[in-house]
Every structure is written in C-alpha cells, then in structure tokens.
Scaffold this active site. Sequence first.
Site, PDB file in Angstrom:
ATOM      1  N   TYR A 238     -42.938   0.820  73.756  1.00  0.00           N
ATOM      2  CA  TYR A 238     -42.718   1.237  75.132  1.00  0.00           C
ATOM      3  C   TYR A 238     -43.480   0.237  75.994  1.00  0.00           C
ATOM      4  O   TYR A 238     -44.702   0.128  75.872  1.00  0.00           O
ATOM      5  CB  TYR A 238     -43.278   2.632  75.389  1.00  0.00           C
ATOM      6  N   ASP A 267     -33.876   2.962  76.222  1.00  0.00           N
ATOM      7  CA  ASP A 267     -33.135   4.166  76.616  1.00  0.00           C
ATOM      8  C   ASP A 267     -34.022   5.208  77.283  1.00  0.00           C
ATOM      9  O   ASP A 267     -33.625   6.362  77.420  1.00  0.00           O
ATOM     10  CB  ASP A 267     -32.424   4.790  75.408  1.00  0.00           C
ATOM     11  N   HIS A 347     -32.071   8.356  72.590  1.00  0.00           N
ATOM     12  CA  HIS A 347     -33.425   8.930  72.532  1.00  0.00           C
ATOM     13  C   HIS A 347     -33.374  10.380  72.060  1.00  0.00           C
ATOM     14  O   HIS A 347     -34.159  11.224  72.501  1.00  0.00           O
ATOM     15  CB  HIS A 347     -34.105   8.836  73.903  1.00  0.00           C
TER      16      HIS A 347
END
Length: 478
Positions: A238, A267, A347
Amino acid sequence: MALTISAHEVSKHNSLDSLWTVVDGVVYDLTEFAPSHPGGVNIILEYAGRDATAAYSAVHSPFFLTTLPPSKILGRLDTSAPLPAMWIATPSLPPLTADKPPLYTVISSHDFLRVALASFPLKTLAFVTGAATDLLTHRRNASAYADITLRPRALIDVSSVRIHTSILGHRVQTPIFCAPTGNSKSVHPDGELALGRACSALGAAQVVSTAASYSLSEVIDATKAASSTPHPIFFQLYVDRDRAKSERFLRAAAARGHLAGVFVTVDAPVVGKREADQRAHSDAANPRALGPVRGHYIDSSLAWDDLRWVRAIVGAEIPILLKGVQSAADAVRAVRAGVQGIVVSNHGGRSLDTAPASVLVLLELQRCCPEVFDKVEVFVDGGIMRGTDVFKALCLGARAVGVGRGFLYGLNYGEEGVKRFIEIMNDELETTMKNCGVTSLDQVYPGLLNTRAVDHLIPDSLSEEHPYAKWRPRQSKL
C-alpha cells in the site's frame, strides 16, 4: 536503556503535546509518531500515559516498535509500586473462543467459515468477513463461479494428476496462494508466521501485506526455520502518503532477499465503507474500526507514472505486479507499463460495491485482450471457496488463484488449520480435474467451461477511452 520510569511519571504524558505509552514494560515516546500512525492517532491517544500492551499485542508483533529511533525508547517501567487502576484495561480484541469443533471434523472451506462465525471475536469477525456497503460484489465474486458450468471429458486416464505450477519462475506445489491480509494476529497469535509455515510445508506461495501483524523479515525467518525449501514470498504494497515510508519498506524488502515480487495495490485508493466493521467498533470505549482507521495513510494520488518510482527502488530483478486490475483496458495498460504480472481483484468486495466479480473480469480479458495472457502472468482472487472455482479460474487463463479470507478461517486453528485448508482445496481441485479429464494444469483451457449464463455481462470492446470522455450534458431550457 537503564533508566527506570514510574507509572506516575508516564501518566503525566497523556496528550498529543507529550505522548508516552508502555508496551511490555518498556516506555516509549510516541509524540512525533502518533500523527502518522497507520491505524490513526485516536487509538494511540486512547493509551496515552498508560499501558498499551494488551491492545498492541492483539494486532502487532514486537518488531514494529523496534523501528522507532533509539531516542524514543525512554526506559523501563518501574514495577516496584502498584500500577494505577486506570492501567488495568481489557484488550481491544478479546481472546478467541476455545470451544471450536475438532479440526478433523472440518471438511470444507464452508465449514471453516461456519466455525469462524461462531468463534471469532466480534471485531475480528467484522474485519475479516466485512465488505463494502451492501456486499453485492463480495457475494457475486462467489456466485459468478456458480453460474459458470463445467464441460467434462470422458474416457481419459486420470489415475494420476499433477497440480504443481510456477509463479513468476518459482515452482509451487499448488496454484492456490495465500493472498495478502492484514491484522492476522487478531485471528491467531502467530498470524502470518503460521500462515508462512503452513504455506512452506505444502509448497504454496504467500503474499505478505503492508498491514500484516508481522514484518516481512519475521515471516521469511519463520518459514526458513520451518522448511529447507522455503516457498516464494511476495510483498503487497500500500503506497503511503508519505512516500519516504513506502520507499523504506520497499528498500528493506528488496535488501532482505528471498523476495519473489511486489504486488502494488491499485484497487483501494481509499478504504471502502465497511459497515459491519464500523458497527462492531461503535462503542464509546474503543471507537476505532480496523479497516477504516488503517486506511487513512493510503496515497490516493498513486498513478501509472509512479510505477517507474517503484521500479527504481526495487531494481530490475524483482518482478512488479499490479493487484486490483478490474478492466481489460487497465490490463492492456499494465502490459504497456512493463509490469510482470497482474492480479484481477476487487479487494474481496471491500472497496467498491457493484464492481464486477473477478471471474467476469477474466472473461473480459479473454474476449477483449487475450494477448495479455501471453505477455504477463495473470492471477485472480475473490470468491474462491471450492476446488471447482480454482479450476474455472485456471481454465480462463489465471496462472494461480489467491485466497485471503479462507486462509484466515483456517488460521483460526493455527498452522495445522491452514495446512488442512490448503489440503482440502488441493483435493477438491484434483477431484475436479479427474472428473473433467485433465491430468495437469497445462491442459486447461476455456473450452472446458460453459459461460453462456454470464456472457451477456461481459463488455464487447476494450473501451480504453473513458466511456463518457465525449459525453456532453444536454443544455437546460430554463
């Protein structure tokens, strides 16, 4: 760190101006760190001036505090005097319920789910099973597989089948890999360490999340100790709003070695509205939700050009994959961007409700840009509960499939539960292959499926241009 600090002194530092806390008997100064905490500043402030051991240990490994500068490790707590009453706090995440049925009675992924529903603490259950708003995408991830039927072939010698394959050059014994999940320590104290040991034992690949309870190095060390032939381990990134933090993460991961690749998450530019998570954390005593508070640090400005930044950090040898491709247009653009793989994913339905089911995006790639499968390795996750689901995804071009929640349901029983989960899924896949006349994964192809029930849902063109790029609103007569 010879200094001994009294609880009375720690209690004075209970605000954002001066914030101390205690974990495992060590006093830390978190004044500068608190505003940038990935889990949000509120949970740090909740334990300002007192002991946070229970709350911290429920989610994190000891590793993360060791990354603080030495000047922020102030000393040890003086335990010679009684601790203040306000320090006697219940853990943020209560212990797991012990009365689970024997592991040998669990014979499917659905059984693992039923046990999790009955035994997970409420907040853990909300985090693991939750998805965005009405959970439509979450449910359709699974139901879309049911709409696709098999076309078995008969009179083929299937007395022996092989399910091994390779992922970006790494041989694995199963096409099922452990998808990245955060906060796994809230399911079991060993978290990703148990996941890694089980994957290593059975030759399955593993993806370790930025939001994992244990660091990538800890997972690598645990699996190396457990097996002489460690499984391939990937790192899921991330990107942080503070790019310097992500750069440190990536450089450390690349320098550590034994890194099979980096999954760049695309996503989840923002955290979806996960209402179950919010409801489970609506009490005044602990008003945080594991998903939303952790997501505030995600850099929503991440764009295609930033892939060059990632490549410059990790070097030319480590593969880069985009996790979260949801259209044929983005799959084509990913190829042009030079990545080595893509993960078709929404996700787990946790970001955007009514986004397309992952298997339908695989069908979109087959229809609109089949050349993508020849240029990069394609993976998929979301909704996979049975060996038949795995088989269908492989027939549609996926090199391997990721499972997230299922591994956590297995983790409810620790390492042995994860092993049993993998073994059950492998056995179901082998059974499906035998009944369809397939003896190795290089024999699968779309013709083994009937997709007519969902074909009308698949776009007919690549539509690289935004569909509303040339749209103009009607002029009002008013």
